[in-house]
Design a protein around this motif. Structure first.
Motif, mmCIF file in Angstrom:
data_model
loop_
_atom_site.group_PDB
_atom_site.id
_atom_site.type_symbol
_atom_site.label_atom_id
_atom_site.label_comp_id
_atom_site.label_asym_id
_atom_site.label_seq_id
_atom_site.Cartn_x
_atom_site.Cartn_y
_atom_site.Cartn_z
ATOM 1 N N ALA A 200 0.825 -1.198 0.000
ATOM 2 C CA ALA A 200 0.000 0.000 0.000
ATOM 3 C C ALA A 200 0.867 1.260 0.000
ATOM 4 N N ASN A 201 0.414 2.259 -0.728
ATOM 5 C CA ASN A 201 1.079 3.566 -0.791
ATOM 6 C C ASN A 201 2.554 3.427 -1.166
ATOM 7 N N PHE A 202 2.841 2.453 -2.078
ATOM 8 C CA PHE A 202 4.198 2.242 -2.600
ATOM 9 C C PHE A 202 5.196 1.899 -1.485
ATOM 10 N N GLY A 203 4.698 1.365 -0.372
ATOM 11 C CA GLY A 203 5.587 0.990 0.727
ATOM 12 C C GLY A 203 6.030 2.152 1.589
ATOM 13 N N LEU A 204 5.376 3.317 1.454
ATOM 14 C CA LEU A 204 5.772 4.507 2.206
ATOM 15 C C LEU A 204 4.775 4.794 3.324
ATOM 16 N N VAL A 205 5.255 5.504 4.340
ATOM 17 C CA VAL A 205 4.378 6.048 5.375
ATOM 18 C C VAL A 205 4.388 7.574 5.247
ATOM 19 N N ASN A 206 3.296 8.213 5.634
ATOM 20 C CA ASN A 206 3.156 9.655 5.415
ATOM 21 C C ASN A 206 3.310 10.493 6.689
ATOM 22 N N ASN A 207 3.906 9.929 7.735
ATOM 23 C CA ASN A 207 3.996 10.643 9.023
ATOM 24 C C ASN A 207 5.428 10.757 9.521
ATOM 25 N N VAL A 208 6.339 11.083 8.601
ATOM 26 C CA VAL A 208 7.741 11.245 8.987
ATOM 27 C C VAL A 208 7.979 12.719 9.335
ATOM 28 N N ASP A 209 8.494 12.976 10.573
ATOM 29 C CA ASP A 209 8.772 14.344 11.035
ATOM 30 C C ASP A 209 10.284 14.612 10.893
ATOM 31 N N ILE A 210 10.622 15.581 10.017
ATOM 32 C CA ILE A 210 12.045 15.901 9.787
ATOM 33 C C ILE A 210 12.410 17.261 10.387
#
Length: 574
Positions: free
Chosen positions: A339-349
């Motif tokens: 799902a979602n190309f294996g990415l997560v959308n909650n990375v805080d940089i």
């Protein structure tokens, strides 16, 4: 120049003239030898006829050597007779496939007639005949088909006759798939790695490009990569032969198997067919892998075929036309698994950019990258305690560069743009392109201050993001097949055939699986488009000389123009 030596004149002049005659004789011999080689080469391309051997015996089993054997096809005004035999074995060679009435006569014996004896392509049939002694005119009619055997064949063969071609169901009307009814042939499931289609058949364990396909004895195989060229409509096919093992040396360029196709010809009766097949989404089930409830699907195949006499018992024609029009849906799992190309959308940089946690919006990254940035504050503290604040600051700068690269790479790959809030970093963390394009549409690997490369000119026009390739994609096809065959009997011993076929086609939405194929790898849903224009013409002259000699000349002109490119359709969510 005459090659007769005069009785008068000098000896030198005579010798000179004799030398010139020898040169002319050598040239003539060379030309005849070349013609023989060319004729042999043409014949060796493939089989388009069959042979019939008749063994004639009397009631006591002794050979009858003074018989006359005739095979005739009344529907096509064709007949062939012979009295030449070897100890009672009579042979009629190069018979066009069809049904023949075989008549055997001999002085002192009753006439024997075999009706509707089939001769198939490539067949070497042996028909045993037993004559009955008769004092008068007696005719013995054999109405049923006599059993014919092939005692001289060493190859493993099967023939798909006209009855099976006309009546067996088939998806897509690709009649070559009827070969799958042979237990020694299976479907070739190797990935499609190029533009030219293969036969799709696995014979003797060999791949699809290891087979040879002939149409009316002429090669229908691409000379470069052994792909199968466009042939004719199913309606124009009379029968075809499958040779899977131990075939003769005349069949070159095949380590798998050989398919010999014979097209239909006209007859003294006018016959024709018209057909149409329709598959539509409204009355068929949804594809089990469809990602939408009502995917587009329409396939229409239609055509006509008819043949008859131009001049009865002399000249015949057969014309066929078939068209295929498809508007279907291809199913893509891009972005679904994982799902979602294996990415997560909650990375805080935020910490990597020198700010407190939660300062900047969250970005996309891998789960491993999320773990790294979540642990970054603690890692900076440990580095500062162990190596000093300077080391911690240097490590933080590297982490900031990595954060910029990661967020930019994820955004470009998935959406074709950096995260919108990266506009705040233009001129600092990310460079402004010198050509005035948006700083948010760059390749992060080459357009960062860290690599000291400010010569960035934006993404190429052919670039497609992963997000634009999600969902289904369209598949379109427009293919037509035209063919015309003419047959003319000059005499019962001389027959000529001319066939021409044309096939224009355009197909897009082709899924290419080869890892080394550049086409389609940066196209919508990784698909390609193929267009070709295939033209072929075959001329054949068959001439019977005497009782036991056949001269066959065959010439083919074939040309295919093929264009194979990536699919330019970039519509999403089809």
């Amino acid at each position: 120049m005459s090659c007769e030596l005069a009785s008068s004149g000098s000896l030198g002049a005579a010798a000179s003239e004799q030398g010139e005659c020898m040169k002319l004789a050598l040239k003539a011999s060379s030309v005849l030898f070349a013609i023989t080689l060319l004729s042999t080469w043409a014949i060796a391309q493939g089989a388009a006829t069959g042979d019939l051997q008749i063994t004639v015996k009397d009631p006591n089993g002794k050979m009858v050597t003074n018989a006359t054997v005739m095979a005739s096809n009344d529907a096509k005004g064709f007949s062939r007779a012979t009295t030449q035999n070897t100890d009672g074995e009579y042979r009629i060679a190069a018979l066009p496939p069809g049904k023949y009435n075989v008549v055997v006569t001999a002085p002192g014996f009753s006439k024997v007639v075999f009706q509707d004896q089939p001769i198939t392509v490539g067949q070497m049939a042996d028909l045993p005949v037993t004559m009955q002694v008769s004092g008068g005119e007696t005719v013995v009619n054999v109405s049923s088909e006599a059993e014919v055997v092939e005692t001289t064949r060493t190859s493993t063969t099967d023939t798909i006759d006209q009855r099976r071609i006309d009546n067996l169901p088939i998806n897509g009307r690709n009649y070559i798939n009827f070969t799958l009814t042979d237990s020694q042939v299976v479907r070739d499931n190797a990935p499609n790695t190029g533009a030219a289609p293969t036969s799709g058949l696995n014979m003797s364990g060999q791949r699809g490009r290891s087979n040879l396909v002939n149409v009316d004895g002429a090669d229908a195989t691409d000379n470069s990569i052994n792909g199968v060229r466009s042939t004719v409509s199913q309606e124009a096919v009379q029968e075809f032969q499958i040779i899977t093992n131990s075939y003769a040396a005349e069949y070159g360029r095949a380590s798998g198997g050989v398919v010999n196709i014979v097209t239909r010809s006209g007859s003294n009766d006018l016959h024709g067919t018209a057909f149409g097949y329709l598959r539509n989404r409204n009355f068929q089930a949804v594809h089990p892998f469809s990602t939408v409830s009502n995917p587009a699907y329409t396939r229409a195949q239609a055509g006509v075929a008819f043949g008859g006499p131009i001049k009865k018992d002399k000249t015949y024609y057969y014309f066929s036309y078939e068209t295929t029009r498809r508007h279907e849906t291809g199913f893509s799992s891009i972005g679904l698994t994982p799902a979602n190309f294996g990415l997560v959308n909650n990375v805080d940089i935020s910490v990597a950019l020198g700010q407190a946690p939660g300062t900047f919006p969250l970005v996309s990254g891998t789960p491993e990258q999320k773990t790294y940035f979540d642990n970054l504050p603690g890692a900076l503290q440990q580095i500062g305690a162990a190596f000093g604040s300077g080391a911690a600051q240097a490590y933080g700068q590297e982490a900031g560069a990595y954060a910029t690269w990661m967020a930019g790479a994820s955004g470009i790959a998935v959406n074709g743009t950096y995260p919108k809030w990266f506009g705040l970093l233009a001129g600092s963390a990310i460079p402004v392109p010198s050509n005035g394009t948006s700083p948010l549409t760059q390749f992060p690997s080459s357009c960062t201050f860290v690599t000291n490369n400010t010569l960035c000119n934006g993404l190429p026009g052919s670039f497609l993001s992963l997000q634009s390739q999600t969902g289904n994609f369209p598949v379109f096809e427009g293919t037509s097949l035209y063919s015309l065959r003419l047959d003319h009997n000059f005499t019962s011993n001389n027959r000529v055939t001319l066939r021409a076929n044309v096939s224009p086609s355009t197909v897009n939405g082709i899924e290419v699986n080869g890892q080394d194929q550049p086409f389609g790898q940066n196209a919508f849903s990784r698909t390609s488009q193929q267009s070709y224009r295939d033209v072929a013409g075959v001329f054949q002259d068959t001439w019977t000389i005497g009782n036991n000699k056949i001269n066959e000349f065959r010439f083919q002109y074939a040309r295919r123009g093929l264009a194979y490119f990536f699919n330019k359709d970039s519509s999403a969510g089809f």
